[in-house]
Design a protein around this motif. Structure first.
Motif, PDB file in Angstrom:
ATOM      1  N   UNK A 181       0.960  -1.484   0.482  1.00 15.91           N
ATOM      2  CA  UNK A 181       0.173  -0.197  -0.097  1.00 15.91           C
ATOM      3  C   UNK A 181       0.840   1.433  -0.231  1.00 15.91           C
ATOM      4  N   UNK A 182       1.473   0.962   0.559  1.00 18.88           N
ATOM      5  CA  UNK A 182       2.643   2.790   1.022  1.00 18.88           C
ATOM      6  C   UNK A 182       3.746   2.836  -0.141  1.00 18.88           C
ATOM      7  N   UNK A 183       4.517   1.546  -0.883  1.00 14.19           N
ATOM      8  CA  UNK A 183       4.811   1.945  -2.213  1.00 14.19           C
ATOM      9  C   UNK A 183       3.787   2.426  -2.913  1.00 14.19           C
ATOM     10  N   UNK A 184       2.901   1.785  -3.201  1.00 15.00           N
ATOM     11  CA  UNK A 184       1.829   2.330  -4.850  1.00 15.00           C
ATOM     12  C   UNK A 184       1.487   3.597  -4.351  1.00 15.00           C
ATOM     13  N   UNK A 185       1.098   3.987  -3.086  1.00 16.91           N
ATOM     14  CA  UNK A 185       1.181   4.989  -3.100  1.00 16.91           C
ATOM     15  C   UNK A 185       2.380   6.719  -3.366  1.00 16.91           C
ATOM     16  N   UNK A 186       3.434   6.093  -2.294  1.00 17.41           N
ATOM     17  CA  UNK A 186       4.466   6.128  -2.467  1.00 17.41           C
ATOM     18  C   UNK A 186       4.932   6.998  -4.059  1.00 17.41           C
ATOM     19  N   UNK A 207      11.834   5.187  -5.070  1.00 16.69           N
ATOM     20  CA  UNK A 207      13.261   4.178  -4.615  1.00 16.69           C
ATOM     21  C   UNK A 207      12.336   3.369  -3.443  1.00 16.69           C
ATOM     22  N   UNK A 208      12.654   2.003  -3.693  1.00 16.72           N
ATOM     23  CA  UNK A 208      11.892   0.514  -2.293  1.00 16.72           C
ATOM     24  C   UNK A 208      12.550   1.411  -0.974  1.00 16.72           C
ATOM     25  N   UNK A 209      13.794   1.525  -0.923  1.00 12.29           N
ATOM     26  CA  UNK A 209      14.066   1.797   0.166  1.00 12.29           C
ATOM     27  C   UNK A 209      13.493   3.381   0.736  1.00 12.29           C
ATOM     28  N   UNK A 210      13.117   4.239   0.150  1.00 14.72           N
ATOM     29  CA  UNK A 210      12.369   5.230   0.746  1.00 14.72           C
ATOM     30  C   UNK A 210      11.138   5.220   1.305  1.00 14.72           C
ATOM     31  N   UNK A 211      10.318   3.904   0.162  1.00  9.33           N
ATOM     32  CA  UNK A 211       9.070   3.597   0.886  1.00  9.33           C
ATOM     33  C   UNK A 211       9.177   3.142   1.846  1.00  9.33           C
ATOM     34  N   UNK A 212      10.373   2.294   1.938  1.00 10.16           N
ATOM     35  CA  UNK A 212      10.069   1.039   3.003  1.00 10.16           C
ATOM     36  C   UNK A 212      10.677   2.028   4.639  1.00 10.16           C
ATOM     37  N   UNK A 213      11.782   2.853   4.529  1.00 15.35           N
ATOM     38  CA  UNK A 213      11.405   3.887   5.068  1.00 15.35           C
ATOM     39  C   UNK A 213      10.719   4.145   5.616  1.00 15.35           C
ATOM     40  N   UNK A 214       9.816   5.201   4.829  1.00 18.49           N
ATOM     41  CA  UNK A 214       8.493   5.445   5.531  1.00 18.49           C
ATOM     42  C   UNK A 214       7.600   4.577   5.805  1.00 18.49           C
ATOM     43  N   UNK A 215       7.051   3.489   5.712  1.00 18.03           N
ATOM     44  CA  UNK A 215       6.685   2.285   6.299  1.00 18.03           C
ATOM     45  C   UNK A 215       6.859   1.628   7.689  1.00 18.03           C
ATOM     46  N   UNK A 216       8.193   1.739   7.655  1.00 19.78           N
ATOM     47  CA  UNK A 216       8.881   1.534   9.360  1.00 19.78           C
ATOM     48  C   UNK A 216       8.120   2.548  10.343  1.00 19.78           C
ATOM     49  N   UNK A 217       8.802   4.195   9.629  1.00 19.19           N
ATOM     50  CA  UNK A 217       8.895   5.581  10.023  1.00 19.19           C
ATOM     51  C   UNK A 217       6.743   5.173  10.288  1.00 19.19           C
ATOM     52  N   UNK A 218       6.068   5.463  10.140  1.00 12.55           N
ATOM     53  CA  UNK A 218       4.807   4.774  10.270  1.00 12.55           C
ATOM     54  C   UNK A 218       4.568   3.168  11.449  1.00 12.55           C
ATOM     55  N   UNK A 219       4.710   3.033  11.288  1.00 18.14           N
ATOM     56  CA  UNK A 219       4.498   1.601  12.507  1.00 18.14           C
ATOM     57  C   UNK A 219       5.490   2.044  13.087  1.00 18.14           C
TER      58      UNK A 219
END
Length: 183
Positions: A53-58, A76-88
């Motif tokens: 979800x986060x990857x597609x939105x970003x 960038x998958x790394x930035x997308x995943x960093x955003x997702x981890x920050x959300x969690x």
């Protein structure tokens, strides 16, 4: 007879407590706390579902792909995943603050001192408002044009979360003349 009257008075006082604004504040704070804990737990134990979800939105890959907006996309998958981890992490911290606040409300219902419970609830509920209001509605919905996606649109869920947290915040701050508001 005096002992029976005392017990009846205690029972009436308990029922009055159940109908008082502090009890409603405790119940709503606890409800949002459990909800946020379950959301965080779900995102931790089923990381991949909302990661997509986060990857597609970003990435903005399911929007109208308007060239005037696509420069905003984060691919960038790394930035997308960093955003997702920050959300969690934010969800987990909000859940912890709200669980603490629920405990403080339970103590306040016995003692009558509301200040610490209100402060902790306010902090946790504002965290929820920031996550879903600022994070999902404003940034995800508008900046990343999530509203354009029929597949990855979380605006309705975010709006429900904002409404619940905002309503709980209002109830937390309702006056209750019989309770002390000291620290």
């Amino acid at each position: 007879m005096a002992d029976g009257e005392t017990r009846a008075g205690v029972r009436r006082a308990r029922w009055r407590t159940l109908g008082a604004p502090p009890f409603a504040a405790a119940a709503l704070t606890g409800t949002v706390a459990v909800y946020m804990a379950l959301v965080a737990f779900g995102n931790i134990t089923d990381f991949g579902t909302n990661q997509q979800f986060v990857r597609h939105v970003l990435a903005m890959d399911t929007t109208f792909r308007d060239p005037d907006l696509m420069w905003r996309a984060v691919e960038s998958p790394a930035l997308q995943d960093a955003a997702y981890v920050a959300i969690i992490v934010w969800e987990t911290l909000a859940a912890c603050v709200l669980l603490l606040a629920t405990g403080l409300w339970c103590a306040a219902l016995r003692r009558g001192s509301l200040a610490r419970a209100r402060a902790a609830s306010t902090a946790g509920l504002v965290m929820v408002l920031l996550l879903f209001g600022l994070g999902f509605i404003a940034i995800g919905g508008e900046w990343f044009a999530m509203w354009q996606s029929s597949d990855w649109n979380g605006l309705d869920a975010a709006a429900r979360n904002v409404m619940l947290a905002a309503f709980a915040l209002v109830v937390v701050h309702l006056p209750h003349p019989a309770a002390r508001d000291d620290g």
